[in-house]
Scaffold this motif. Structure first.
Motif, PDB file in Angstrom:
ATOM      1  N   GLU A  46      44.399 -18.949  65.351  1.00  0.00           N
ATOM      2  CA  GLU A  46      45.739 -18.992  65.939  1.00  0.00           C
ATOM      3  C   GLU A  46      45.974 -17.635  66.607  1.00  0.00           C
ATOM      4  OE1 GLU A  46      47.673 -21.781  65.721  1.00  0.00           O
ATOM      5  OE2 GLU A  46      49.286 -20.841  66.853  1.00  0.00           O
TER       6      GLU A  46
ATOM      7  N   ASN B  52      49.955 -15.573  57.203  1.00  0.00           N
ATOM      8  CA  ASN B  52      50.374 -15.203  58.560  1.00  0.00           C
ATOM      9  C   ASN B  52      49.874 -16.225  59.585  1.00  0.00           C
ATOM     10  OD1 ASN B  52      51.789 -13.288  60.182  1.00  0.00           O
ATOM     11  ND2 ASN B  52      49.835 -12.467  60.893  1.00  0.00           N
ATOM     12  N   GLU B  53      48.662 -16.741  59.351  1.00  0.00           N
ATOM     13  CA  GLU B  53      48.134 -17.749  60.275  1.00  0.00           C
ATOM     14  C   GLU B  53      48.987 -19.022  60.226  1.00  0.00           C
ATOM     15  OE1 GLU B  53      44.145 -19.151  59.512  1.00  0.00           O
ATOM     16  OE2 GLU B  53      43.850 -19.636  61.639  1.00  0.00           O
TER      17      GLU B  53
ATOM     18  N   HIS C  67      52.251 -18.608  62.098  1.00  0.00           N
ATOM     19  CA  HIS C  67      52.125 -18.750  63.552  1.00  0.00           C
ATOM     20  C   HIS C  67      51.735 -20.171  63.953  1.00  0.00           C
ATOM     21  CE1 HIS C  67      52.593 -14.672  65.241  1.00  0.00           C
ATOM     22  NE2 HIS C  67      52.205 -14.266  64.048  1.00  0.00           N
ATOM     23  N   TYR C  68      50.897 -20.778  63.136  1.00  0.00           N
ATOM     24  CA  TYR C  68      50.369 -22.110  63.456  1.00  0.00           C
ATOM     25  C   TYR C  68      51.467 -23.166  63.533  1.00  0.00           C
ATOM     26  CZ  TYR C  68      48.141 -26.602  62.374  1.00  0.00           C
ATOM     27  OH  TYR C  68      47.764 -27.933  62.371  1.00  0.00           O
TER      28      TYR C  68
ATOM     29  N   GLU D  69      46.592 -12.954  55.252  1.00  0.00           N
ATOM     30  CA  GLU D  69      46.138 -13.409  56.580  1.00  0.00           C
ATOM     31  C   GLU D  69      46.296 -14.924  56.701  1.00  0.00           C
ATOM     32  OE1 GLU D  69      45.917 -11.133  58.583  1.00  0.00           O
ATOM     33  OE2 GLU D  69      45.331  -9.409  57.385  1.00  0.00           O
TER      34      GLU D  69
ATOM     35  N   ASP E 121      47.513 -10.076  65.625  1.00  0.00           N
ATOM     36  CA  ASP E 121      48.145  -9.244  64.598  1.00  0.00           C
ATOM     37  C   ASP E 121      47.108  -8.742  63.582  1.00  0.00           C
ATOM     38  OD1 ASP E 121      50.718  -8.254  63.533  1.00  0.00           O
ATOM     39  OD2 ASP E 121      50.258  -9.557  61.829  1.00  0.00           O
TER      40      ASP E 121
ATOM     41  N   SER F  46      51.178 -24.148  67.223  1.00  0.00           N
ATOM     42  CA  SER F  46      50.197 -25.226  67.429  1.00  0.00           C
ATOM     43  C   SER F  46      50.710 -26.588  66.977  1.00  0.00           C
ATOM     44  CB  SER F  46      48.885 -24.905  66.693  1.00  0.00           C
ATOM     45  OG  SER F  46      48.174 -23.890  67.357  1.00  0.00           O
TER      46      SER F  46
ATOM     47  N   GLY G 130      48.445 -15.668  67.757  1.00  0.00           N
ATOM     48  CA  GLY G 130      49.367 -14.656  67.262  1.00  0.00           C
ATOM     49  C   GLY G 130      48.853 -14.005  65.989  1.00  0.00           C
ATOM     50  N   ALA G 131      48.315 -14.810  65.104  1.00  0.00           N
ATOM     51  CA  ALA G 131      47.791 -14.288  63.844  1.00  0.00           C
ATOM     52  C   ALA G 131      46.530 -13.463  64.082  1.00  0.00           C
ATOM     53  CB  ALA G 131      47.506 -15.443  62.880  1.00  0.00           C
TER      54      ALA G 131
END
Lengths: 211, 211
Positions: free
Chosen positions: A64, B94-95, B98-99, B91, A70, B103, A66-67
């Motif tokens: 992804e 955070n993914e 954003h996902y 992580e 970052d 997405s 953005g992740a």
């Protein structure tokens, strides 16, 4: 060693740019869009979503944008390219990081997909165009006369938003958004951006100013 | 005092849920969708994008779900609802953050908008449906037999993804995704979720299991 699974003409170009800004060691695995402009099935071997970018670092995999941006900045930026966590600037950075794909990119994707419908898609074009204008106008006003979206230097927010501006330029043009147009040109002039382009191969989402 | 600008039947319901999980003091400003299901213009007085959720905290304002959830958790969570920064779990958190909007929500929004086209939108429905299936199948497999998306307790990832699962349920149903269906039911059973629902007023994106 960082591995970037790179699809041509995709969001993964921004990761190559970032890796060059970071001066990180990385390896590119190249994938080409197929004849109907979709990602090839080989990408599903790298990650079940079969999309790009995908980064791998040790046992870790992120799919992804953005992740991934970052993560790379926190891990390899040595304190650069993002404001310190806990500051107001950090919250602004984090908002832009989410905003890029979570909001601004959505009507641009709708424009792309509904254009496949020809006349059948026309009734919703005014709604989509108004949404695109809303977001570009917002970005234009927030950027103002600043050189970057957050603070006085490049951050991950610029990496994320430049791709949005490029997508907007390729689909509707930027004549109504001169600050965004000049911003994109500044980003494209950065040596790391240029090195990323050379590494990634042909990229059709930017126009050189000679066009 | 935190202020949440809350539009009915919108992503801001997830913020009310989170605020209840956090036990934070907050004030709700209510906005109602108009007769064509759009946000009312008053929301543009709160933020130029005119969308919900918008949170305000002191002089600070955030208008992007993922950033707002992450901000509230970092500021008011006392270490709960997110893994420690620097861990692999962070992580992953955070993914997912954003996902969710970057997405998974995109094809669901496309489904909603192209449904306005009637027959004119039919040619791209198979592409959109395949994208929705891709994302729901991915979430289903990643959730597996876990109670939450990251670790053993609720995190911001669950706040973000529950809304996606609700949107999927209301648009295409979840009969092919039993783990996601059971997951949504578990989230809906949480007392804080229920309190958020009571505070926010009618919310049509969930079905009670009695339906």
């Amino acid at each position: 060693m960082i591995i970037i699974h790179h699809l041509n003409n995709s969001r993964s170009q921004r990761i190559l740019w970032l890796l060059e800004e970071l001066g990180a060691d990385y390896e590119i695995k190249f994938y080409q869009r197929n004849e109907i402009n979709r990602a090839p099935p080989e990408l599903k071997q790298a990650h079940p979503l079969g999309k790009s970018p995908i980064i791998e670092d040790g046992n870790f995999k992120i799919a992804e944008s953005g992740a991934a941006v970052d993560y790379l900045i926190r891990t390899y930026g040595g304190g650069k390219f993002m404001p310190a966590i806990g500051t107001d600037s950090y919250e602004r950075y984090n908002e832009w990081m989410h905003y890029a794909e979570g909001s601004a990119m959505v009507p641009l994707l709708m424009k792309l997909f509904t254009s496949l419908l020809g006349e059948g898609g026309e009734p919703i074009q005014p709604i989509i165009d108004a949404e695109i204008d809303l977001h570009l106008g917002y970005m234009e006003s927030q950027l103002g006369d600043n050189l970057f979206f957050v603070g006085d230097d490049l951050t991950g927010a610029d990496i994320m938003l430049t791709f949005i501006v490029e997508a907007a330029e390729s689909r509707i043009g930027l004549k109504n958004y001169p600050k965004l147009e000049a911003y994109a040109a500044r980003m494209h002039d950065r040596p790391a951006y240029q090195r990323g382009l050379e590494k990634g191969g042909p990229y059709e989402l930017i126009r050189t100013r000679k066009d």
